[in-house]
Design a protein around this motif. Structure first.
Motif, PDB file in Angstrom:
ATOM      1  N   CYS A  79     -17.408 -46.033  14.613  1.00  0.00           N
ATOM      2  CA  CYS A  79     -18.440 -46.543  15.308  1.00  0.00           C
ATOM      3  C   CYS A  79     -18.161 -47.886  15.720  1.00  0.00           C
ATOM      4  CB  CYS A  79     -19.785 -46.519  14.342  1.00  0.00           C
ATOM      5  SG  CYS A  79     -21.176 -47.031  15.418  1.00  0.00           S
ATOM      6  N   PRO A  80     -18.407 -48.435  16.973  1.00  0.00           N
ATOM      7  CA  PRO A  80     -18.012 -49.861  17.486  1.00  0.00           C
ATOM      8  C   PRO A  80     -18.878 -50.869  16.800  1.00  0.00           C
ATOM      9  CG  PRO A  80     -18.184 -48.463  19.255  1.00  0.00           C
ATOM     10  CD  PRO A  80     -18.571 -47.617  18.115  1.00  0.00           C
ATOM     11  N   ARG A  81     -18.559 -51.900  16.406  1.00  0.00           N
ATOM     12  CA  ARG A  81     -19.229 -52.829  15.639  1.00  0.00           C
ATOM     13  C   ARG A  81     -20.400 -53.451  15.995  1.00  0.00           C
ATOM     14  NH1 ARG A  81     -16.917 -58.701  13.997  1.00  0.00           N
ATOM     15  NH2 ARG A  81     -16.630 -58.563  16.023  1.00  0.00           N
TER      16      ARG A  81
ATOM     17  N   GLY B 122     -26.652 -39.338  12.840  1.00  0.00           N
ATOM     18  CA  GLY B 122     -27.272 -40.505  12.364  1.00  0.00           C
ATOM     19  C   GLY B 122     -26.472 -41.637  12.850  1.00  0.00           C
ATOM     20  N   TRP B 123     -26.878 -42.922  12.073  1.00  0.00           N
ATOM     21  CA  TRP B 123     -26.568 -44.289  12.460  1.00  0.00           C
ATOM     22  C   TRP B 123     -24.874 -44.326  12.096  1.00  0.00           C
ATOM     23  CZ3 TRP B 123     -26.149 -48.232   8.223  1.00  0.00           C
ATOM     24  CH2 TRP B 123     -25.937 -49.633   8.675  1.00  0.00           C
ATOM     25  N   THR B 124     -24.301 -44.738  12.931  1.00  0.00           N
ATOM     26  CA  THR B 124     -22.560 -44.848  12.697  1.00  0.00           C
ATOM     27  C   THR B 124     -22.144 -43.502  12.993  1.00  0.00           C
ATOM     28  OG1 THR B 124     -22.575 -44.703  10.469  1.00  0.00           O
ATOM     29  CG2 THR B 124     -23.107 -46.946  11.311  1.00  0.00           C
ATOM     30  N   CYS B 125     -22.620 -42.614  13.196  1.00  0.00           N
ATOM     31  CA  CYS B 125     -21.695 -41.099  13.390  1.00  0.00           C
ATOM     32  C   CYS B 125     -21.678 -41.080  14.738  1.00  0.00           C
ATOM     33  CB  CYS B 125     -22.655 -40.246  12.573  1.00  0.00           C
ATOM     34  SG  CYS B 125     -22.722 -40.601  10.573  1.00  0.00           S
ATOM     35  N   SER B 126     -21.350 -39.374  15.051  1.00  0.00           N
ATOM     36  CA  SER B 126     -20.803 -38.988  16.506  1.00  0.00           C
ATOM     37  C   SER B 126     -21.257 -37.287  16.123  1.00  0.00           C
ATOM     38  CB  SER B 126     -19.674 -39.413  16.834  1.00  0.00           C
ATOM     39  OG  SER B 126     -18.632 -38.793  15.920  1.00  0.00           O
ATOM     40  N   THR B 127     -20.768 -36.777  17.578  1.00  0.00           N
ATOM     41  CA  THR B 127     -20.945 -35.405  17.260  1.00  0.00           C
ATOM     42  C   THR B 127     -19.850 -34.741  16.474  1.00  0.00           C
ATOM     43  OG1 THR B 127     -19.303 -35.300  19.162  1.00  0.00           O
ATOM     44  CG2 THR B 127     -21.491 -34.967  19.665  1.00  0.00           C
ATOM     45  N   ALA B 128     -18.848 -35.576  15.969  1.00  0.00           N
ATOM     46  CA  ALA B 128     -18.039 -35.066  15.138  1.00  0.00           C
ATOM     47  C   ALA B 128     -18.556 -34.682  13.638  1.00  0.00           C
ATOM     48  CB  ALA B 128     -16.910 -36.204  14.771  1.00  0.00           C
ATOM     49  N   PHE B 129     -19.746 -35.610  13.362  1.00  0.00           N
ATOM     50  CA  PHE B 129     -20.337 -35.586  12.110  1.00  0.00           C
ATOM     51  C   PHE B 129     -20.656 -33.781  11.623  1.00  0.00           C
ATOM     52  CE2 PHE B 129     -24.023 -36.141   9.423  1.00  0.00           C
ATOM     53  CZ  PHE B 129     -23.299 -36.735   8.163  1.00  0.00           C
TER      54      PHE B 129
ATOM     55  N   GLN C 135     -25.373 -40.309  20.212  1.00  0.00           N
ATOM     56  CA  GLN C 135     -26.553 -41.368  20.262  1.00  0.00           C
ATOM     57  C   GLN C 135     -26.000 -42.574  21.121  1.00  0.00           C
ATOM     58  OE1 GLN C 135     -29.937 -40.897  19.397  1.00  0.00           O
ATOM     59  NE2 GLN C 135     -29.576 -39.968  17.351  1.00  0.00           N
ATOM     60  N   ARG C 136     -26.739 -43.173  21.857  1.00  0.00           N
ATOM     61  CA  ARG C 136     -26.380 -44.289  22.610  1.00  0.00           C
ATOM     62  C   ARG C 136     -25.430 -45.260  21.907  1.00  0.00           C
ATOM     63  NH1 ARG C 136     -30.675 -47.214  26.116  1.00  0.00           N
ATOM     64  NH2 ARG C 136     -31.353 -44.917  26.508  1.00  0.00           N
ATOM     65  N   GLY C 137     -24.260 -45.901  22.230  1.00  0.00           N
ATOM     66  CA  GLY C 137     -23.369 -46.836  21.528  1.00  0.00           C
ATOM     67  C   GLY C 137     -22.350 -46.274  20.453  1.00  0.00           C
ATOM     68  N   HIS C 138     -22.740 -44.718  20.193  1.00  0.00           N
ATOM     69  CA  HIS C 138     -21.837 -44.041  19.518  1.00  0.00           C
ATOM     70  C   HIS C 138     -20.907 -42.951  20.077  1.00  0.00           C
ATOM     71  CE1 HIS C 138     -25.405 -45.319  17.025  1.00  0.00           C
ATOM     72  NE2 HIS C 138     -24.617 -45.237  15.828  1.00  0.00           N
ATOM     73  N   GLY C 139     -19.811 -42.657  19.506  1.00  0.00           N
ATOM     74  CA  GLY C 139     -18.786 -41.819  20.059  1.00  0.00           C
ATOM     75  C   GLY C 139     -18.545 -42.138  21.429  1.00  0.00           C
TER      76      GLY C 139
END
Length: 311
Positions: free
Chosen positions: A212-214, A49-56, A75-79
């Motif tokens: 997550c990058p701002r 989801g939003w502001t997460c990454s594979t680490a979630f 997702q693009r822009g994440h991780g």
């Protein structure tokens, strides 16, 4: 300022993948993809989801990797996936299609699991050819298809235009999150997790979200503010289960009930008492159990013969 990194030990420490792949989406965006587990095992695809990454998904991957092939992507822009100028529900669908095409054999089917914006990704891709080719079943965790700001209860005000407006400002905020402090963890817990969430769960989520990058956070937040994927729910014709925390403030459980009513082939609703929005972290055993059950019912034994033979 350097971004926080995921926890280094325990159940929420990200496992090392068997291999990583760079997948190129339709518009040229690069996606970081991880593949865990044995070739030929039943496949599970995880969309965070939003502001997460594979680490979630660390807890799910650790359990499933013994006897599943788990595919997780940023997702693009994440991780480790760079942000692209194009961010929309269409690019979410493009990215999922690219991951499926690159990691699954022609005709191979998988359980596709989406949490929050990952669930919205599935709804956006519901009528796409690659999705229909590869999706045997779906698990939607803590997600909704529309009206996110109108229903959100993160802002402690009565429902109405003021709360909706303020919720939209939260989603699209450009303010930096800063370091992971006790105050930051308390705020994140209130907004996204159940009151009973253990400190190590809150810490794991805070490290991921603050990492997550701002720019990615507020760019995707603006997309979610105006989200309308009700049509995608109606086109999601594969067997679909809905899982939701009863204490979810970000996407309250009313979203789950709306999904169940609209899905053409809903095969169940599981509500997790006391859980908030971060269900894969807050209730890892329950989420993993649902994944295993859906794989057993809809995916196991459906892999192409060449994969089963390890070709």
């Amino acid at each position: 300022m350097s971004r926080p990194v995921p926890v280094a030990s325990g159940p929420y420490a990200p496992p090392v993948p068997d291999r990583t792949v760079d997948v190129i989406s339709a518009d040229g965006a690069r996606l970081h993809v991880e593949v865990h587990g044995p070739e030929g095992a039943p496949a599970v695809v995880l969309a965070h989801g939003w502001t997460c990454s594979t680490a979630f998904w660390a807890a799910q991957i650790r359990d499933l990797v013994r006897d599943h092939r788990v595919i997780a992507y940023d997702q693009r822009g994440h991780g480790r996936s760079p942000l692209s100028p194009a961010c929309s529900t269409d690019t979410l669908a493009d990215d999922l299609e690219a991951v499926l095409a690159h990691t699954l054999a022609p005709g191979e089917q998988a359980l596709i699991v989406g949490h929050s914006m990952g669930g919205m990704t599935i709804m956006a891709a519901a009528n796409r050819p690659r999705f229909r080719e590869h999706a045997a079943a779906v698990l939607l965790c803590s997600t909704g298809s529309s009206g996110l700001t109108a229903r959100a209860r993160v802002v402690p005000l009565p429902a109405g235009r003021v709360r909706t407006w303020l919720s939209g400002r939260v989603l699209g905020s450009r303010a930096p999150l800063g370091p992971v402090t006790p105050v930051a963890k308390a705020v994140l817990k209130y907004a996204t997790m159940g009151a009973g969430s253990a400190p190590h769960m809150v810490d794991a989520c805070a490290r991921i979200v603050h990492g997550c990058p701002r720019t990615a956070r507020y760019t995707w937040g603006a997309v979610l503010d105006t989200l309308d994927l009700d049509h995608g729910v109606r086109q999601l014709t594969v067997p679909t289960e809905v899982l939701h925390g009863t204490a979810d403030r970000l996407t309250p459980v009313a979203h789950a009930h709306a999904l169940v009513a609209a899905l053409p082939r809903c095969v169940g609703l599981k509500e997790l008492p006391g859980a908030g929005h971060m269900t894969p972290v807050e209730a890892p055993e329950a989420v993993t159990a649902r994944i295993r059950e859906l794989v057993t019912t809809y995916v196991a034994g459906n892999a192409p013969a060449s994969l089963e033979e390890g070709a």
